[in-house]
Design a protein around this motif. Structure first.
Motif, mmCIF file in Angstrom:
data_model
loop_
_atom_site.group_PDB
_atom_site.id
_atom_site.type_symbol
_atom_site.label_atom_id
_atom_site.label_comp_id
_atom_site.label_asym_id
_atom_site.label_seq_id
_atom_site.Cartn_x
_atom_site.Cartn_y
_atom_site.Cartn_z
ATOM 1 N N MET A 77 0.836 -1.209 0.000
ATOM 2 C CA MET A 77 0.000 0.000 0.000
ATOM 3 C C MET A 77 0.867 1.254 0.000
ATOM 4 O O MET A 77 0.574 2.230 -0.689
ATOM 5 C CB MET A 77 -0.937 -0.008 1.205
ATOM 6 N N VAL A 78 1.937 1.215 0.781
ATOM 7 C CA VAL A 78 2.830 2.376 0.876
ATOM 8 C C VAL A 78 3.508 2.652 -0.468
ATOM 9 O O VAL A 78 3.730 3.816 -0.840
ATOM 10 C CB VAL A 78 3.872 2.152 1.989
ATOM 11 N N PRO A 83 4.158 8.192 -2.906
ATOM 12 C CA PRO A 83 4.432 9.119 -4.024
ATOM 13 C C PRO A 83 3.203 9.941 -4.398
ATOM 14 O O PRO A 83 3.310 11.138 -4.696
ATOM 15 C CB PRO A 83 4.849 8.189 -5.167
ATOM 16 N N MET A 84 2.021 9.297 -4.360
ATOM 17 C CA MET A 84 0.812 10.007 -4.769
ATOM 18 C C MET A 84 0.367 11.032 -3.742
ATOM 19 O O MET A 84 -0.367 11.971 -4.064
ATOM 20 C CB MET A 84 -0.309 9.010 -5.028
ATOM 21 N N GLY A 152 -3.546 1.996 -2.629
ATOM 22 C CA GLY A 152 -2.633 2.966 -2.038
ATOM 23 C C GLY A 152 -2.528 4.233 -2.853
ATOM 24 O O GLY A 152 -2.506 5.350 -2.300
ATOM 25 N N MET A 153 -2.478 4.107 -4.178
ATOM 26 C CA MET A 153 -2.382 5.279 -5.047
ATOM 27 C C MET A 153 -3.621 6.153 -4.925
ATOM 28 O O MET A 153 -3.527 7.385 -4.831
ATOM 29 C CB MET A 153 -2.182 4.835 -6.496
ATOM 30 N N ILE A 154 -4.791 5.526 -4.927
ATOM 31 C CA ILE A 154 -6.039 6.282 -4.803
ATOM 32 C C ILE A 154 -6.075 7.026 -3.471
ATOM 33 O O ILE A 154 -6.359 8.227 -3.406
ATOM 34 C CB ILE A 154 -7.247 5.334 -4.920
ATOM 35 N N VAL A 159 -5.633 11.771 0.053
ATOM 36 C CA VAL A 159 -5.230 12.274 1.364
ATOM 37 C C VAL A 159 -4.349 13.513 1.226
ATOM 38 O O VAL A 159 -4.395 14.421 2.059
ATOM 39 C CB VAL A 159 -4.513 11.185 2.180
ATOM 40 N N GLY A 160 -3.548 13.586 0.163
ATOM 41 C CA GLY A 160 -2.767 14.789 -0.055
ATOM 42 C C GLY A 160 -3.613 15.969 -0.488
ATOM 43 O O GLY A 160 -3.320 17.120 -0.162
ATOM 44 N N LEU A 161 -4.708 15.671 -1.187
ATOM 45 C CA LEU A 161 -5.558 16.730 -1.728
ATOM 46 C C LEU A 161 -6.569 17.246 -0.722
ATOM 47 O O LEU A 161 -6.871 18.439 -0.674
ATOM 48 C CB LEU A 161 -6.285 16.190 -2.967
#
Length: 315
Positions: A77-78, A83-84, A152-154, A159-161
């Protein structure tokens, strides 16, 4: 930098839910900061992310100690999420904290959470009818790398956004990708993978965001002890208790993100909670079970009394 006692109290409530479910952190914390305390959206997101750097490891440590974490699953998952998370933080910077584009993202995320909550209810009904139980052991599952990386990418970009996704959305996806695992085991795994993800997103927020350290400190003071308590409970509670709480928190988060007002949201959640409690009472009938046990005990006692000699044997 001044502590706000109301933010401390609200953060304690959210922290308890995070420890119990792995979900609800940004989905509940960020709207609380914006709607109740007038914090600017971009600052609320950034401050929440930085506070989560201390909040998430506490819950993860409890589950690691209990053995409800699959580290191989966490690793895949990490690979996708970290990166995303930087990508999501950069997109937040481009869109601006109060832009219409970010609102569209939140509405879409809210719709996805509502669909996820409905799917979890549907899955519960199917499991109940088929007799399937989530009895898999977290260390014995066959990890599926590619779908796990995609999850993980999704979660990373969201979470960053928006500071939500590492719990609310990813826990739904994990519950369906690994259907035999109990909810408490997935909560532990999700909390653990959220540690590097949240750290990456918080670093991005510190670089391109606007962190209010007074708000951040208030969140930490309230949420960290509450996460410890919630994680202790979730790592030991049966699936039948944790999964409804997860569904309820995700449902509440989805309603908030699609734009349901605070008063309307409160009434909807009260009605849903009462309906759920009524369904549980009708299905389990705890008063009848209690009476049944009491009757059984009395009958057994009467039987023993009838079978025992009450006087000296006649001659």
């Amino acid at each position: 930098m001044t502590l706000n006692p109301y933010i401390v109290l609200g953060s304690a409530v959210v922290g308890l839910l995070v420890g119990l479910t792995g979900a609800g952190g940004g989905a509940l914390m960020t709207p609380m900061l914006i709607l109740l305390f007038g914090v600017k959206p971009s600052a609320a997101i950034s401050s929440d992310l930085v506070a989560a750097v201390l909040m998430r490891p506490v819950g993860a440590a409890v589950h690691l100690r209990k053995g409800t974490v699959n580290l191989r699953l966490v690793g895949w998952m990490v690979v996708g999420s970290v990166p995303m998370a930087f990508v999501g933080a950069y997109l937040l910077h481009l869109l601006g904290g109060s832009s219409a584009q970010q609102q569209h993202v939140e509405v879409a995320l809210g719709a996805a959470l509502l669909v996820g909550a409905a799917a979890m209810v549907f899955r519960y009904i199917l499991d109940r009818r088929s007799g399937n139980q989530r009895i898999g052991t977290v260390h014995k599952i066959s990890v599926r790398p590619l779908p796990t990386i995609l999850i993980g990418m999704i979660g990373g970009v969201i979470v960053g956004l928006t500071s939500v996704g590492s719990g609310s959305l990813m826990i739904v996806l994990l519950l369906f990708l690994y259907p035999l695992l109990g909810a408490n085991q997935l909560v532990g795994t999700d909390l653990t993978q959220a540690v590097p993800l949240t750290a990456a997103a918080a670093l991005g927020a510190l670089i391109v965001g606007s962190v209010q350290f007074g708000v951040t400190t208030s969140i930490i003071v309230g949420s960290v002890p509450a996460v410890l308590i919630g994680s202790f409970l979730s790592s030991r509670a049966p699936d039948r208790y944790i999964r409804p709480i997860i569904t309820f928190v995700i449902f509440a988060s989805g309603l908030k993100y699609v734009g349901v007002g605070t008063t309307a949201l409160g009434w909807i959640l009260v009605i849903v909670a009462l309906a759920g409690g009524g369904y549980w009472l009708v299905r389990t009938q705890p008063w009848r079970n209690g009476n049944g046990r009491q009757v059984a005990t009395e009958t057994a006692g009467a039987g023993q009394g009838a079978g025992s000699p009450t006087g000296p044997p006649g001659g």
